[in-house]
Scaffold this motif. Structure first.
Motif, mmCIF file in Angstrom:
data_model
loop_
_atom_site.group_PDB
_atom_site.id
_atom_site.type_symbol
_atom_site.label_atom_id
_atom_site.label_comp_id
_atom_site.label_asym_id
_atom_site.label_seq_id
_atom_site.Cartn_x
_atom_site.Cartn_y
_atom_site.Cartn_z
ATOM 1 N N ASP A 82 -89.024 -12.450 -8.644
ATOM 2 C CA ASP A 82 -89.111 -11.946 -7.325
ATOM 3 C C ASP A 82 -87.826 -11.840 -7.013
ATOM 4 N N LEU A 83 -87.481 -13.555 -6.398
ATOM 5 C CA LEU A 83 -85.573 -13.354 -6.049
ATOM 6 C C LEU A 83 -84.972 -12.528 -6.394
ATOM 7 N N ALA A 84 -84.980 -13.138 -7.530
ATOM 8 C CA ALA A 84 -83.454 -12.447 -8.690
ATOM 9 C C ALA A 84 -83.990 -10.622 -8.248
ATOM 10 N N GLU A 85 -84.755 -10.092 -8.011
ATOM 11 C CA GLU A 85 -85.401 -9.032 -8.210
ATOM 12 C C GLU A 85 -84.548 -8.356 -6.756
ATOM 13 N N ARG A 86 -84.551 -9.088 -5.302
ATOM 14 C CA ARG A 86 -85.225 -8.919 -4.316
ATOM 15 C C ARG A 86 -83.609 -9.260 -3.171
ATOM 16 N N GLU A 87 -82.778 -9.756 -3.613
ATOM 17 C CA GLU A 87 -81.664 -10.785 -3.251
ATOM 18 C C GLU A 87 -80.318 -10.038 -3.168
ATOM 19 N N PRO A 88 -80.564 -8.647 -4.311
ATOM 20 C CA PRO A 88 -79.210 -7.662 -3.745
ATOM 21 C C PRO A 88 -79.552 -6.682 -2.855
ATOM 22 N N ARG A 89 -81.014 -6.487 -2.919
ATOM 23 C CA ARG A 89 -81.366 -5.402 -2.327
ATOM 24 C C ARG A 89 -80.956 -6.051 -0.797
ATOM 25 N N VAL A 90 -81.000 -6.787 -0.152
ATOM 26 C CA VAL A 90 -80.299 -7.538 1.612
ATOM 27 C C VAL A 90 -79.232 -7.403 1.331
ATOM 28 N N ALA A 91 -78.295 -7.497 0.188
ATOM 29 C CA ALA A 91 -77.007 -7.102 0.121
ATOM 30 C C ALA A 91 -76.626 -5.918 0.153
ATOM 31 N N GLN A 92 -77.700 -5.190 0.193
ATOM 32 C CA GLN A 92 -76.928 -3.509 -0.090
ATOM 33 C C GLN A 92 -77.379 -3.258 1.506
ATOM 34 N N LEU A 93 -79.217 -3.392 1.847
ATOM 35 C CA LEU A 93 -79.392 -2.940 3.558
ATOM 36 C C LEU A 93 -78.479 -4.128 4.531
ATOM 37 N N GLU A 94 -78.047 -4.598 4.431
ATOM 38 C CA GLU A 94 -77.125 -5.877 5.545
ATOM 39 C C GLU A 94 -75.593 -4.701 5.383
ATOM 40 N N GLU A 95 -75.537 -4.482 4.050
ATOM 41 C CA GLU A 95 -73.916 -3.340 4.379
ATOM 42 C C GLU A 95 -74.545 -2.387 4.948
ATOM 43 N N ARG A 96 -74.840 -2.003 4.964
ATOM 44 C CA ARG A 96 -75.450 -0.023 5.053
ATOM 45 C C ARG A 96 -75.634 -0.234 6.387
ATOM 46 N N ILE A 97 -76.519 -1.709 6.974
ATOM 47 C CA ILE A 97 -76.495 -1.404 8.595
ATOM 48 C C ILE A 97 -75.516 -2.653 9.508
ATOM 49 N N GLN A 98 -74.186 -2.787 8.422
ATOM 50 C CA GLN A 98 -73.233 -3.095 9.245
ATOM 51 C C GLN A 98 -72.453 -1.510 9.586
ATOM 52 N N TYR A 99 -72.776 -0.752 8.559
ATOM 53 C CA TYR A 99 -71.421 0.013 8.305
ATOM 54 C C TYR A 99 -72.263 1.669 9.277
ATOM 55 N N SER A 100 -73.555 1.238 9.576
ATOM 56 C CA SER A 100 -73.759 2.424 10.775
ATOM 57 C C SER A 100 -73.820 1.402 12.125
ATOM 58 N N LEU A 101 -73.259 0.026 12.350
ATOM 59 C CA LEU A 101 -73.591 -0.235 13.912
ATOM 60 C C LEU A 101 -71.765 -0.077 14.184
ATOM 61 N N LEU A 102 -71.165 0.449 13.283
ATOM 62 C CA LEU A 102 -69.367 -0.179 13.835
ATOM 63 C C LEU A 102 -68.818 1.695 14.384
ATOM 64 N N PRO A 103 -68.726 1.311 15.192
ATOM 65 C CA PRO A 103 -67.704 2.790 15.733
ATOM 66 C C PRO A 103 -67.669 3.683 14.839
ATOM 67 N N ARG A 104 -68.162 5.130 15.740
ATOM 68 C CA ARG A 104 -68.363 5.898 14.394
ATOM 69 C C ARG A 104 -66.840 7.099 14.046
ATOM 70 N N ASP A 105 -66.447 7.726 13.257
ATOM 71 C CA ASP A 105 -65.235 8.397 13.379
ATOM 72 C C ASP A 105 -66.293 9.521 13.520
ATOM 73 N N ALA A 106 -65.360 10.803 15.181
ATOM 74 C CA ALA A 106 -66.596 11.762 14.990
ATOM 75 C C ALA A 106 -66.092 13.150 14.481
ATOM 76 N N THR A 107 -65.058 12.905 13.310
ATOM 77 C CA THR A 107 -65.391 14.455 12.412
ATOM 78 C C THR A 107 -65.683 13.694 10.833
ATOM 79 N N GLU A 108 -66.307 12.675 10.983
ATOM 80 C CA GLU A 108 -67.071 12.444 9.651
ATOM 81 C C GLU A 108 -68.386 12.796 9.698
ATOM 82 N N ASP A 109 -68.737 14.163 10.549
ATOM 83 C CA ASP A 109 -70.054 14.839 10.324
ATOM 84 C C ASP A 109 -69.418 16.194 10.265
ATOM 85 N N ARG A 110 -68.448 16.121 9.925
ATOM 86 C CA ARG A 110 -67.862 17.897 10.220
ATOM 87 C C ARG A 110 -68.280 17.851 8.346
ATOM 88 N N ASP A 111 -68.267 19.352 8.526
ATOM 89 C CA ASP A 111 -67.302 20.138 7.156
ATOM 90 C C ASP A 111 -66.062 19.782 6.642
#
Length: 358
Positions: A82-111
């Motif tokens: 179970d550890l082998a299955e869940r550890e990659p998910r931790v790394a993935q979530l940590e990276e997503r959270i890091q990205y979300s917390l960074l100052p956001r480029d105002a143009t990223e939401d645009r068409d």
């Protein structure tokens, strides 16, 4: 990973504020403001979901580590699996959270507007431009985006000398912005009788769609001309002056649109493209303040920068900015499977932005 709990609590408080604001019917009297707050609300909700899942997975991992170290061999083996299955998910979530917390480029939401031009290589370059257009169209389909051709100059062999498309949907520019630059193709052209590999290029420019408040376009700075369309459209197009050419005198930018039968629609499209190009120019000037490292890796969106090679004989795709190579070129081009390479580009940019904050 550093302790993001204080930042998360600030975002949680902001989410509560947003929920109060979007519950007010008066907000929707200002459509642009409402859309902006709704997007921010969705992002904040996603961040909270990721954070809550991360906390849950971390607790499960801690419990499994204790079990894996226990005396019950069968239970320890299950916990280790179970550890082998869940550890990659931790790394993935940590990276997503890091990205979300960074100052956001105002143009990223645009068409975005995607401009593709055939480069060196004659007919083969125009065919490659058509291949790139199809690749982006299929990628847009996989993300549920709308893809519409604004203007096109077809070549005699079935490709495009130049084509401009508008891509609209959720966070379009955030994902497509990495595609700007020179794309190089190595393959045997369909017109080659001796089986020799040729090298051709096409240039891609991805521009965030600009709003009227982003750039000032004064009427006295424009020269607008009408002429007969030279493209497909039958007798109607040839009889009427539906094509529009817009010259922006201060910058020398010229936009020509002839896709629509209506002169008014071609003028509206031309102004949309001109506004995006002027906004891009404004942004690129601002990017001179960025670190040299970031400009060299992610790129400034410059149309002279060679970013990727498509080698068909070896089925190899190489992105030169991050040294990424894959051998699934046929799948990428024919199905628009760009998720992996765009994900890697996002990761590289995130690491650079994290470094800049240190």
């Amino acid at each position: 990973m550093m302790d993001y709990a204080p930042l998360i609590e600030k975002r949680r408080a902001r989410l509560a504020e947003l929920e109060t604001q979007i519950a007010d019917p008066a907000l929707f009297n200002d459509r642009a403001r409402a859309e902006e707050l709704m997007r921010e609300h969705r992002r904040a909700q996603e961040l909270m979901r990721d954070w809550d899942e991360l906390q849950s997975v971390r607790r499960q991992l801690e419990e499994n580590r204790e079990l894996a170290a226990g005396e019950d061999e069968e239970l320890a083996a299950l916990a280790q699996a179970d550890l082998a299955e869940r550890e990659p998910r931790v790394a993935q979530l940590e990276e997503r959270i890091q990205y979300s917390l960074l100052p956001r480029d105002a143009t990223e939401d645009r068409d975005a507007l995607v401009e593709i031009r055939a480069g060196t290589g004659g007919d083969e370059a125009s065919l490659f431009a058509g291949d790139l257009l199809g690749m982006y169209q299929r990628y847009a389909d996989t993300r549920g985006w709308r893809f519409e051709i604004l203007d096109a100059s077809p070549s005699d062999v079935g490709g495009f000398k130049e084509v401009t498309a508008r891509v609209s949907g959720e966070e379009v520019f955030r994902y497509l912005k990495y595609e700007s630059g020179v794309h190089r193709v190595q393959r045997v052209p369909v017109t080659e009788t001796q089986g020799r590999i040729h090298t051709s290029t096409a240039t891609v420019a991805v521009l965030p769609e600009a709003e009227e408040v982003d750039v000032e376009i004064r009427p006295e700075d424009l020269r607008i001309e009408t002429c007969r369309s030279g493209g497909a459209g039958g007798q109607h197009v040839n009889r009427t002056e539906s094509a529009v050419q817009i010259f922006h005198l201060p910058t020398g930018i010229m936009v020509r649109c002839e896709q629509e039968r209506s002169q008014i629609k071609n003028r509206e499209t031309g102004m949309r493209i001109l506004r995006a190009r002027l906004f891009e120019m404004k942004q690129r000037e601002a990017q001179l303040n960025y670190s040299e490292k970031r400009r060299s890796l992610i790129g400034s969106g410059g149309r002279e920068e060679k970013i990727r090679t498509y080698n068909f004989p070896q089925n190899r795709l190489t992105d030169h900015r991050i040294g990424y190579t894959a051998y699934n070129l046929d799948i990428v081009v024919t199905t628009g499977a760009l998720d992996e390479i765009i994900s890697r580009m996002q990761h590289a940019e995130m690491q650079e932005r994290m470094d800049e904050l240190k």
